[in-house]
Design an enzyme around this catalytic site. Structure first.
Site, PDB file in Angstrom:
ATOM      1  N   HIS A  47       0.806  -1.012  -0.186  1.00 33.31           N
ATOM      2  CA  HIS A  47       0.060  -0.081  -0.018  1.00 33.31           C
ATOM      3  C   HIS A  47       0.860   1.228   0.043  1.00 33.31           C
ATOM      4  O   HIS A  47       2.140   1.431   0.507  1.00 33.31           O
ATOM      5  CB  HIS A  47      -0.843   0.148   1.262  1.00 33.31           C
ATOM      6  CG  HIS A  47      -0.439   0.094   2.559  1.00 33.31           C
ATOM      7  ND1 HIS A  47      -0.215  -0.959   3.276  1.00 33.31           N
ATOM      8  CD2 HIS A  47       0.028   1.058   3.389  1.00 33.31           C
ATOM      9  CE1 HIS A  47       0.305  -0.720   4.471  1.00 33.31           C
ATOM     10  NE2 HIS A  47       0.565   0.368   4.293  1.00 33.31           N
ATOM     11  N   GLU A  69      -8.167   4.398   9.882  1.00 37.42           N
ATOM     12  CA  GLU A  69      -7.793   4.163   8.146  1.00 37.42           C
ATOM     13  C   GLU A  69      -9.027   3.371   7.307  1.00 37.42           C
ATOM     14  O   GLU A  69      -9.724   2.725   7.723  1.00 37.42           O
ATOM     15  CB  GLU A  69      -6.511   3.174   8.340  1.00 37.42           C
ATOM     16  CG  GLU A  69      -6.699   1.792   9.189  1.00 37.42           C
ATOM     17  CD  GLU A  69      -5.785   0.689   8.553  1.00 37.42           C
ATOM     18  OE1 GLU A  69      -4.689   0.712   9.026  1.00 37.42           O
ATOM     19  OE2 GLU A  69      -6.124  -0.164   7.721  1.00 37.42           O
ATOM     20  N   HIS A 108       3.821   7.235   3.595  1.00 44.23           N
ATOM     21  CA  HIS A 108       4.688   6.094   3.734  1.00 44.23           C
ATOM     22  C   HIS A 108       4.431   4.927   2.435  1.00 44.23           C
ATOM     23  O   HIS A 108       3.378   5.206   1.934  1.00 44.23           O
ATOM     24  CB  HIS A 108       4.645   5.289   5.102  1.00 44.23           C
ATOM     25  CG  HIS A 108       3.488   4.839   5.363  1.00 44.23           C
ATOM     26  ND1 HIS A 108       2.371   5.173   6.080  1.00 44.23           N
ATOM     27  CD2 HIS A 108       3.149   3.340   5.017  1.00 44.23           C
ATOM     28  CE1 HIS A 108       1.395   4.288   6.138  1.00 44.23           C
ATOM     29  NE2 HIS A 108       1.769   3.219   5.673  1.00 44.23           N
TER      30      HIS A 108
HETATM   31  C1  V0V Z   1       9.069  11.859   9.819  1.00 44.73           C
HETATM   32  N1  V0V Z   1      10.275  12.027   8.680  1.00 44.73           N
HETATM   33  C2  V0V Z   1       9.606  11.696   7.688  1.00 44.73           C
HETATM   34  C3  V0V Z   1       8.586  11.027   7.851  1.00 44.73           C
HETATM   35  N2  V0V Z   1       8.351  11.276   9.257  1.00 44.73           N
HETATM   36  N3  V0V Z   1      10.367  11.515   6.493  1.00 44.73           N
HETATM   37  C4  V0V Z   1       9.691  10.785   5.503  1.00 44.73           C
HETATM   38  N4  V0V Z   1       8.222  10.591   5.509  1.00 44.73           N
HETATM   39  C5  V0V Z   1       7.728  10.541   6.845  1.00 44.73           C
HETATM   40  N5  V0V Z   1       6.581   9.962   7.089  1.00 44.73           N
HETATM   41  C6  V0V Z   1      11.598  12.848   9.120  1.00 44.73           C
HETATM   42  C7  V0V Z   1      11.497  14.084   9.406  1.00 44.73           C
HETATM   43  O1  V0V Z   1      10.916  15.128   8.463  1.00 44.73           O
HETATM   44  C8  V0V Z   1      12.531  14.518  10.102  1.00 44.73           C
HETATM   45  O2  V0V Z   1      13.553  14.657   9.532  1.00 44.73           O
HETATM   46  C9  V0V Z   1      12.782  13.110  10.747  1.00 44.73           C
HETATM   47  O3  V0V Z   1      12.245  12.226   9.987  1.00 44.73           O
HETATM   48  C10 V0V Z   1      12.448  12.978  12.231  1.00 44.73           C
HETATM   49  O4  V0V Z   1      11.006  13.157  12.383  1.00 44.73           O
HETATM   50  P1  V0V Z   1      10.286  13.661  13.580  1.00 44.73           P
HETATM   51  O5  V0V Z   1       9.137  14.707  12.893  1.00 44.73           O
HETATM   52  O6  V0V Z   1      11.282  14.318  14.869  1.00 44.73           O
HETATM   53  O7  V0V Z   1       9.554  12.492  13.971  1.00 44.73           O
HETATM   54  P2  V0V Z   1      10.064  11.363  15.028  1.00 44.73           P
HETATM   55  O8  V0V Z   1      11.478  11.070  14.804  1.00 44.73           O
HETATM   56  O9  V0V Z   1       9.268  11.643  16.237  1.00 44.73           O
HETATM   57  O10 V0V Z   1       9.060  10.168  14.165  1.00 44.73           O
HETATM   58  C11 V0V Z   1       9.565   9.845  12.934  1.00 44.73           C
HETATM   59  C12 V0V Z   1       9.247   8.321  12.866  1.00 44.73           C
HETATM   60  C13 V0V Z   1       7.858   8.075  13.154  1.00 44.73           C
HETATM   61  C14 V0V Z   1       9.709   7.865  11.227  1.00 44.73           C
HETATM   62  C15 V0V Z   1      10.280   7.544  13.786  1.00 44.73           C
HETATM   63  O11 V0V Z   1       6.977   8.612  12.517  1.00 44.73           O
HETATM   64  C16 V0V Z   1       7.314   6.352  13.372  1.00 44.73           C
HETATM   65  O12 V0V Z   1       7.786   5.706  14.355  1.00 44.73           O
HETATM   66  N6  V0V Z   1       6.877   6.094  12.413  1.00 44.73           N
HETATM   67  C17 V0V Z   1       6.310   4.620  12.210  1.00 44.73           C
HETATM   68  C18 V0V Z   1       4.980   4.496  12.563  1.00 44.73           C
HETATM   69  C19 V0V Z   1       3.901   5.237  11.696  1.00 44.73           C
HETATM   70  O13 V0V Z   1       4.163   5.956  10.856  1.00 44.73           O
HETATM   71  N7  V0V Z   1       2.639   4.769  11.898  1.00 44.73           N
HETATM   72  C20 V0V Z   1       1.469   5.307  11.360  1.00 44.73           C
HETATM   73  C21 V0V Z   1       1.098   4.431  10.013  1.00 44.73           C
HETATM   74  P3  V0V Z   1      14.082  16.236   9.663  1.00 44.73           P
HETATM   75  O14 V0V Z   1      13.132  17.416   9.466  1.00 44.73           O
HETATM   76  O15 V0V Z   1      14.995  16.226  10.869  1.00 44.73           O
HETATM   77  O16 V0V Z   1      14.997  16.372   8.528  1.00 44.73           O
HETATM   78  S1  V0V Z   1       0.196   3.089  10.739  1.00 44.73           S
HETATM   79  C22 V0V Z   1       0.002   2.011   9.317  1.00 44.73           C
HETATM   80  O17 V0V Z   1       0.657   2.373   8.409  1.00 44.73           O
HETATM   81  C23 V0V Z   1      -0.631   0.873   9.490  1.00 44.73           C
HETATM   82  C24 V0V Z   1      -1.470   0.384  10.809  1.00 44.73           C
HETATM   83  C25 V0V Z   1      -0.769  -0.277   8.643  1.00 44.73           C
HETATM   84  O18 V0V Z   1      -0.194  -0.026   7.374  1.00 44.73           O
HETATM   85  O19 V0V Z   1      -1.358  -1.377   8.764  1.00 44.73           O
HETATM   86 CO    CO Z   2       0.871   1.376   6.501  1.00 46.46          CO
END
Ligand code: V0V
Ligand code: CO
Length: 155
Positions: free
Chosen positions: A12, A48, A89
């Site tokens: 996805h 979602e 993502h």
């Molecule tokens: C953050 N950054 C990203 C980003 N999110 N870059 C590209 N795409 C994204 N979506 C960048 C951000 O611009 C910063 O860069 C750096 O990473 C650190 O971001 P932050 O804003 O300080 O945020 P953090 O570090 O607190 O969290 C970022 C992470 C977090 C990736 C660690 O979003 C995470 O744990 N994601 C995984 C879980 C998730 O996203 N769940 C929702 C979907 P600069 O500005 O420092 O350069 S749930 C889902 O998909 C489900 C249930 C499913 O598919 O079944």
């Molecule tokens: Co997802």
């Protein structure tokens, strides 16, 4: 070292939005895509809708995943506040998320969870850090056995 298990499809594309119902309606009226499945994932802080776009030749399917945050401190809420709506993502489907994640980790990419967690429709998911993936938050997904055939489960 175990044999690496490559992902075989796009499972996805995750799109963050402020208003899930309005966004679902946009995809329905613009393209004719219908909602295949809806759920709330409290652990991830998202509400979602999965829009099934096509089946794939490994028996899986590809979806658009529309995501609205359920709480202000969720990752998607934080991302929306910074970026506004858009592509959040990319998720690759793999037959074995544990093996794929282990292999990716061995290649020096940060895998965000020690063990995969629960994703949409009972799938098992993990995420790779966007800073190690050329700016793309990347998810790895293994579908639940009952949905892997791309059947009608999940309604
Ligand atoms: C953050 N950054 C990203 C980003 N999110 N870059 C590209 N795409 C994204 N979506 C960048 C951000 O611009 C910063 O860069 C750096 O990473 C650190 O971001 P932050 O804003 O300080 O945020 P953090 O570090 O607190 O969290 C970022 C992470 C977090 C990736 C660690 O979003 C995470 O744990 N994601 C995984 C879980 C998730 O996203 N769940 C929702 C979907 P600069 O500005 O420092 O350069 S749930 C889902 O998909 C489900 C249930 C499913 O598919 O079944
Ligand atoms: Co997802």
């Amino acid at each position: 070292m175990e044999k690496f298990v490559s992902p075989t499809r796009i499972d996805h594309i995750g799109i963050a939005c402020f208003d899930l119902d309005a966004t679902v309606e946009f995809y329905r009226t613009t393209y004719g895509f219908e909602v295949f499945h809806r759920e709330v994932n409290e652990e991830q802080g998202v509400r979602e809708a999965m829009l099934r776009i096509n089946g794939t030749d490994d028996g899986g399917a590809s979806y658009i995943q529309l995501l609205e945050p359920t709480r202000d401190d969720s990752t998607v809420a934080k991302w929306l506040a910074k970026n506004g709506e858009g592509v959040h993502h990319l998720a690759f489907g793999t037959a074995d998320v544990d093996a794929t994640a282990d292999g990716v980790r061995e290649r020096g990419v940060r895998v965000l969870y020690d063990e995969p967690r629960t994703g949409s429709m009972g799938s098992r998911i993990t995420f790779l850090h966007p800073k190690d993936c050329h700016g793309v938050l990347t998810e790895l997904v293994t579908a639940a056995p009952e949905t892997a055939g791309g059947g009608t489960a999940g309604h």
